[in-house]
Every structure is written in structure tokens, then in C-alpha cells.
Design an enzyme around this catalytic site. Structure first.
Site, PDB file in Angstrom:
ATOM      1  N   CYS A 259       1.052  -1.057  -0.254  1.00 39.40           N
ATOM      2  CA  CYS A 259      -0.008  -0.154   0.134  1.00 39.40           C
ATOM      3  C   CYS A 259       0.997   1.163   0.104  1.00 39.40           C
ATOM      4  CB  CYS A 259      -0.949  -0.095   1.185  1.00 39.40           C
ATOM      5  SG  CYS A 259      -1.943   1.650   1.271  1.00 39.40           S
ATOM      6  N   ASN A 268       0.190  -8.516  -0.774  1.00 43.43           N
ATOM      7  CA  ASN A 268      -0.858  -9.547  -0.208  1.00 43.43           C
ATOM      8  C   ASN A 268      -0.193 -11.038  -0.610  1.00 43.43           C
ATOM      9  OD1 ASN A 268      -2.505  -7.213  -2.141  1.00 43.43           O
ATOM     10  ND2 ASN A 268      -3.721  -8.186  -0.330  1.00 43.43           N
TER      11      ASN A 268
END
Ligand code: HMG
Ligand code: MG
Length: 321
Positions: A259, A268
Site C-alpha cells: 500500500c 498480499n
């Protein structure tokens, strides 16, 4: 306490939400061409995914990499879509959600003929401020007209909560704060709440305690988990959450991502890693590991890097041997 309750049997079937084209690419410093993003999404569709997050309608100043999301959506070249059969050529039955932070983003998403959007809030005030430039309460005020308009247009809304077990600015986050926000997003009309360990600091016990707190106010079948693998805990966290009746998980091909407003956050959990674990456990998911691994090799080659996913690395090594 949730953490002390007995584990349930593992589910027979789970649903994967592929977030690589959005969460995975949003942090890339170098622009990724629209054609590459389109091919990435088409390949993920071919691999059997039924939900592929395709982009974000956020400020291009905040996240330049997602500025071309409308072009990406227009480019997805698979067979006719259900709702927009005459207008797009997206594959029926597959949703391509996009992130929307406010009404301006919703209008752009509507223009791009999306069938699903995701609003995103945070469980910690500092992260909310850094990520979307407003308080948690203000973010909910912004989402209200978005979810209302979405309902009017028959567009499904998913709700994300970031920093569910830890915040890069505030440290530990109280499970009660996550549950409180989850209840509000559900009441607003979100069909599913995705719980994001944005910086990947969670461990199984903490994640289970947090999920159990949320499960008091959100039905388990409406809870998804979204684990970043920064500390290598994501698979263990997913397994622990599946034992608590959670059957939806967000993953990113090759373990792409991070992010932009969470420094040091890595990607992820890799889709390949999760599929390999699910296959080993005999849990159905409907996605082809080999096709995902090929897709991972395609996108990491395009980005000029190695996949973070261990399974992707192992499969590539086997191929080279
Ligand atoms: P702001 O600056 O407070 O917004 O940003 P504003 O309303 O004051 O508008 C300022 C400017 O932005 C204006 O342009 C607007 O037009 C424009 P100007 O007049 O200066 O030229 N603007 C927009 N442009 C395009 N699309 C829009 C839009 N809205 C305003 N929708 C804002 C507030 C929310 C827009 C900004 O902070 C933003 O875009 N943030 C997005 C951050 C982001 O995308 N983060 C990554 C996704 S979240 C994530 O990764 C976590 C997740 O994976 C789960 C997990 O892991 O935890 C989901
Ligand atoms: Mg994320």
C-alpha cells in the site's frame, strides 16, 4: 474470549478474490501499460477467478498507477458481460470490482460500467487520515451517498477495513474498533466486509480474536480476510480464520503489491501460495494453479522482478530444472 473458542471444521469450499491488478500494482513506481494490466486480468479470468479487482477510481495525484482504470476496464476482452452485454465484453459471472473513495470516484466507476465497487475505511484514525485524508467518521459520511447511489444503480458494494490488527502509525488496533466499523459498513449496504491486515503484522491468535469480535456483528459468510504477507504470517492466519468459518480470502497473483500509504508494507498473500495450501487440504476454490503461476510469471517478467510467492518460486524452479 473468541481466541479461546474451539476451532470449527475446515470449509469444503472457499472463494478467492484476486486483488493483484489493484492492490498488487497500485504501489508500482513505474507506469504499467494498460495492455499489460488488461492481459493480466484476462489471464486471471482464464485461470478461473470469479472476482478480480481491476482498479481504483481514486485521486490520480494520490495513486498515479491507478489513473488508467477506466481504460483497463474498457480493455478487458473476455466474452459478453451480463448486465452490460451490449456495452462491454467482460466474461459473464465474473466481477471486476474497483475501489471508490467518494462520490466523484463512484461517478467515474459508473461511467466505466462497473458491476461492483469497494469502499475502504480504516480501523485506525491515523491510517484513515494518511490514506484517504479524512477521519473514520468523515469517511463513513462520504460512503453513505456512494452506497445509496450504488443501490440505486444495482451495483454491489464491498467494504474494506484496513489496519485490522495493527497500524503503521498507532501500533495495536482494538478488535472492538474493527467490529464497530464493520457493523456500520454492513448497515450501509456492503454485502461483504474484507478485513485487511494492511501491514501484515497479524499472527493467527490475534487474527482469530479480531475475526471473532467482528463475527458478533457480521455473519461469518459475509466476512472476507485480506492478509498482506509482510511478516510471512498470511497463510497461517488464513488457515486459522478458515477454522473459524471464514470462506472468502483476498489474494494477489505472485504476491504482488503493497500500500502506498503504509511504508514497508509488502504484497498480499500470493494466490499461488493459497491455492497450493487449499489443494493440499482438499478445499475447493475453482482456480487453476498452473494458469495462475503462468500469469505470475507473465506479470513479474513485465515488472522486471521475481515473484514474492514461495509457491510461484518453487514452480518456476521446477520448470527450469
Ligand atoms: P483529497 O485531496 O482530500 O480530496 O483526497 P478532495 O476531495 O479535497 O479533492 C482534491 C483533488 O482530488 C481534486 O482535484 C479532486 O477532483 C480530486 P484538483 O481540483 O486538486 O485537481 N479527486 C479525485 N480525482 C479522481 N477520483 C476521485 C477523486 N476524489 C477527489 N475519486 C481522496 C481524498 C480520497 C480522493 C484521496 O485521499 C485518495 O484518492 N486516496 C486514495 C488512497 C488509495 O487509493 N490508497 C490505496 C487503496 S487502500 C488499500 O490499499 C488498502 C486495502 O488493500 C486493504 C488493506 O490492505 O488494508 C483496500
Ligand atoms: Mg491491501
Amino acid at each position: 474470549e473468541g481466541g479461546e473458542e474451539a476451532a470449527m471444521a475446515l470449509p469444503k469450499r472457499v472463494r478467492l478474490v484476486e486483488v493483484g491488478p489493484r492492490d498488487g500494482l497500485q504501489n508500482e513506481a513505474k507506469p504499467v501499460p494498460v495492455e499489460v494490466k488488461v492481459e493480466l486480468i484476462d489471464r486471471l479470468t482464464d485461470a478461473g477467478h470469479l472476482a478480480i479487482e481491476a482498479g481504483s477510481f481514486v485521486s490520480p495525484k494520490w495513486v498515479p498507477q491507478m489513473a488508467d482504470s477506466a481504460a483497463v476496464l474498457a480493455g478487458i476482452r473476455r466474452a459478453p458481460g451480463v448486465r452490460y452485454a451490449a456495452l462491454t465484453r467482460r466474461k459473464p459471472g465474473v466481477s471486476y470490482p474497483v475501489l471508490v473513495p467518494n462520490k466523484q470516484g463512484f461517478n467515474a466507476a459508473l461511467e466505466a460500467k462497473v458491476e461492483e465497487i469497494a469502499v475502504f475505511a480504516a480501523a485506525s484514525e491515523s491510517f484513515s487520515r494518511r490514506n484517504i485524508n479524512c477521519s473514520i467518521a468523515e469517511s463513513l459520511e462520504r460512503f453513505a451517498p456512494v452506497t445509496e447511489a450504488a443501490r440505486h444503480h444495482g451495483i454491489r458494494v464491498r467494504g474494506y477495513i484496513s489496519t485490522v490488527v495493527g497500524c503503521p502509525y498507532e501500533g495495536e488496533v482494538a478488535p472492538a474498533a474493527v467490529a464497530d466499523l464493520a457493523a456500520k459498513l454492513l448497515a450501509m449496504g456492503c454485502y461483504e466486509i474484507s478485513l485487511g491486515d494492511t501491514i501484515g503484522v497479524g499472527t493467527p491468535g490475534k487474527c482469530v480474536t479480531m475475526v471473532e469480535e467482528v463475527a458478533k456483528v457480521v455473519p461469518r459468510e459475509r466476512i472476507a480476510v485480506h492478509f498482506h504477507d509482510t511478516y510471512g504470517q498470511a497463510l497461517a492466519n488464513i488457515l486459522a480464520c478458515m477454522e473459524r468459518g471464514i470462506t472468502v480470502m483476498d489474494t494477489a497473483v505472485a504476491g504482488l503489491g503493497g500500500c502506498p500509504y503504509a511504508k514497508g508494507a509488502s504484497g498480499n498473500v500470493g494466490t499461488e501460495d493459497v491455492i497450493y495450501m487449499l489443494n493440499g487440504l482438499g478445499i475447493e476454490h475453482g482456480v487453476d494453479l498452473e494458469l495462475v503461476a503462468q500469469t505470475g510469471r507473465f506479470i513479474t517478467a513485465a515488472l522486471g522482478r521475481q515473484p514474492a510467492s514461495k509457491v510461484a518460486q518453487a514452480l518456476a524452479a521446477k520448470l527450469a530444472a
